[in-house]
Scaffold this motif. Structure first.
Motif, PDB file in Angstrom:
ATOM      1  N   ASP A  23       0.917  -1.176   0.046  1.00  0.00           N
ATOM      2  CA  ASP A  23       0.110  -0.042  -0.040  1.00  0.00           C
ATOM      3  C   ASP A  23       0.919   1.231   0.108  1.00  0.00           C
ATOM      4  O   ASP A  23       0.493   2.335   0.387  1.00  0.00           O
ATOM      5  N   ASN A  24       2.154   1.037  -0.408  1.00  0.00           N
ATOM      6  CA  ASN A  24       3.090   2.309  -0.250  1.00  0.00           C
ATOM      7  C   ASN A  24       3.404   2.868  -1.911  1.00  0.00           C
ATOM      8  O   ASN A  24       4.524   2.527  -2.352  1.00  0.00           O
ATOM      9  N   ALA A  25       2.264   3.361  -2.438  1.00  0.00           N
ATOM     10  CA  ALA A  25       2.243   3.695  -3.643  1.00  0.00           C
ATOM     11  C   ALA A  25       3.399   4.687  -4.079  1.00  0.00           C
ATOM     12  O   ALA A  25       4.068   4.387  -4.963  1.00  0.00           O
ATOM     13  N   PRO A  26       3.969   5.668  -3.280  1.00  0.00           N
ATOM     14  CA  PRO A  26       4.872   6.566  -3.582  1.00  0.00           C
ATOM     15  C   PRO A  26       6.218   5.586  -3.955  1.00  0.00           C
ATOM     16  O   PRO A  26       6.928   5.647  -4.747  1.00  0.00           O
ATOM     17  N   ALA A  27       6.384   4.859  -2.692  1.00  0.00           N
ATOM     18  CA  ALA A  27       7.575   4.048  -2.881  1.00  0.00           C
ATOM     19  C   ALA A  27       7.695   2.974  -4.169  1.00  0.00           C
ATOM     20  O   ALA A  27       8.574   2.826  -4.754  1.00  0.00           O
ATOM     21  N   LEU A  28       6.432   2.406  -4.275  1.00  0.00           N
ATOM     22  CA  LEU A  28       6.431   1.427  -5.621  1.00  0.00           C
ATOM     23  C   LEU A  28       6.749   2.175  -6.932  1.00  0.00           C
ATOM     24  O   LEU A  28       7.439   1.509  -7.900  1.00  0.00           O
ATOM     25  N   ARG A  29       5.946   3.465  -6.797  1.00  0.00           N
ATOM     26  CA  ARG A  29       6.283   4.248  -8.117  1.00  0.00           C
ATOM     27  C   ARG A  29       7.768   4.551  -8.277  1.00  0.00           C
ATOM     28  O   ARG A  29       8.482   4.316  -9.398  1.00  0.00           O
ATOM     29  N   LEU A  30       8.432   4.966  -7.260  1.00  0.00           N
ATOM     30  CA  LEU A  30       9.934   5.297  -7.319  1.00  0.00           C
ATOM     31  C   LEU A  30      10.701   4.215  -7.799  1.00  0.00           C
ATOM     32  O   LEU A  30      11.522   4.043  -8.577  1.00  0.00           O
ATOM     33  N   TYR A  31      10.464   3.091  -6.995  1.00  0.00           N
ATOM     34  CA  TYR A  31      11.319   1.607  -7.190  1.00  0.00           C
ATOM     35  C   TYR A  31      10.982   1.318  -8.651  1.00  0.00           C
ATOM     36  O   TYR A  31      11.971   0.683  -9.496  1.00  0.00           O
ATOM     37  N   GLU A  32       9.878   1.295  -9.309  1.00  0.00           N
ATOM     38  CA  GLU A  32       9.552   1.048 -10.604  1.00  0.00           C
ATOM     39  C   GLU A  32      10.426   1.904 -11.525  1.00  0.00           C
ATOM     40  O   GLU A  32      10.871   1.504 -12.547  1.00  0.00           O
ATOM     41  N   LYS A  33      10.489   3.121 -11.347  1.00  0.00           N
ATOM     42  CA  LYS A  33      11.116   3.853 -12.123  1.00  0.00           C
ATOM     43  C   LYS A  33      12.751   3.682 -12.080  1.00  0.00           C
ATOM     44  O   LYS A  33      13.521   3.948 -13.085  1.00  0.00           O
ATOM     45  N   LEU A  34      13.158   3.101 -11.062  1.00  0.00           N
ATOM     46  CA  LEU A  34      14.496   2.584 -11.057  1.00  0.00           C
ATOM     47  C   LEU A  34      14.830   1.305 -11.426  1.00  0.00           C
ATOM     48  O   LEU A  34      15.856   0.846 -11.512  1.00  0.00           O
ATOM     49  N   GLY A  35      13.774   0.709 -12.035  1.00  0.00           N
ATOM     50  CA  GLY A  35      13.748  -0.433 -12.644  1.00  0.00           C
ATOM     51  C   GLY A  35      13.699  -1.792 -11.926  1.00  0.00           C
ATOM     52  O   GLY A  35      13.518  -3.042 -12.615  1.00  0.00           O
ATOM     53  N   TYR A  36      13.147  -1.693 -10.670  1.00  0.00           N
ATOM     54  CA  TYR A  36      12.812  -2.890 -10.060  1.00  0.00           C
ATOM     55  C   TYR A  36      11.482  -3.405 -10.380  1.00  0.00           C
ATOM     56  O   TYR A  36      10.544  -2.791 -10.856  1.00  0.00           O
ATOM     57  N   LYS A  37      11.350  -4.667 -10.391  1.00  0.00           N
ATOM     58  CA  LYS A  37      10.173  -5.453 -10.585  1.00  0.00           C
ATOM     59  C   LYS A  37       9.844  -6.349  -9.297  1.00  0.00           C
ATOM     60  O   LYS A  37      10.670  -6.842  -8.756  1.00  0.00           O
ATOM     61  N   GLU A  38       8.508  -6.516  -9.405  1.00  0.00           N
ATOM     62  CA  GLU A  38       8.154  -7.630  -8.336  1.00  0.00           C
ATOM     63  C   GLU A  38       8.272  -9.052  -8.707  1.00  0.00           C
ATOM     64  O   GLU A  38       8.170  -9.333  -9.819  1.00  0.00           O
ATOM     65  N   VAL A  39       9.129  -9.721  -7.771  1.00  0.00           N
ATOM     66  CA  VAL A  39       9.460 -11.048  -7.787  1.00  0.00           C
ATOM     67  C   VAL A  39       8.388 -11.897  -7.071  1.00  0.00           C
ATOM     68  O   VAL A  39       8.324 -13.116  -7.549  1.00  0.00           O
ATOM     69  N   TYR A  40       8.142 -11.655  -5.893  1.00  0.00           N
ATOM     70  CA  TYR A  40       7.312 -12.243  -5.288  1.00  0.00           C
ATOM     71  C   TYR A  40       6.599 -11.537  -3.966  1.00  0.00           C
ATOM     72  O   TYR A  40       7.184 -10.394  -3.740  1.00  0.00           O
ATOM     73  N   SER A  41       5.411 -11.886  -3.541  1.00  0.00           N
ATOM     74  CA  SER A  41       4.984 -11.257  -2.437  1.00  0.00           C
ATOM     75  C   SER A  41       5.251 -11.735  -1.151  1.00  0.00           C
ATOM     76  O   SER A  41       5.639 -12.913  -0.837  1.00  0.00           O
ATOM     77  N   TYR A  42       5.314 -11.138  -0.056  1.00  0.00           N
ATOM     78  CA  TYR A  42       5.545 -11.326   1.396  1.00  0.00           C
ATOM     79  C   TYR A  42       4.367 -11.076   2.233  1.00  0.00           C
ATOM     80  O   TYR A  42       3.672  -9.809   1.929  1.00  0.00           O
TER      81      TYR A  42
END
Length: 51
Positions: A23-42
């Motif tokens: 639910d941390n949308a700002p962080a998710l947007r930042l990390y996506e811009k940096l090239g991170y992809k979701e690999v698994y859920s925790y």
């Protein structure tokens, strides 16, 4: 973040990973811009409170 990633690369890091709440949308947007992809859920397991 870019400075931290650069620091790691300069010291031999080839990969990095992050944990972020879904639910941390700002962080998710930042990390996506940096090239991170979701690999698994925790998920956190919480012991039920006893009465």
């Amino acid at each position: 973040m870019q400075s931290l990633l650069r620091w790691g690369t300069e010291r031999g890091a080839k990969h990095s990973c992050l944990q972020v709440m879904q639910d941390n949308a700002p962080a998710l947007r930042l990390y996506e811009k940096l090239g991170y992809k979701e690999v698994y859920s925790y998920w956190y397991r919480i012991r039920p409170m006893s009465t």
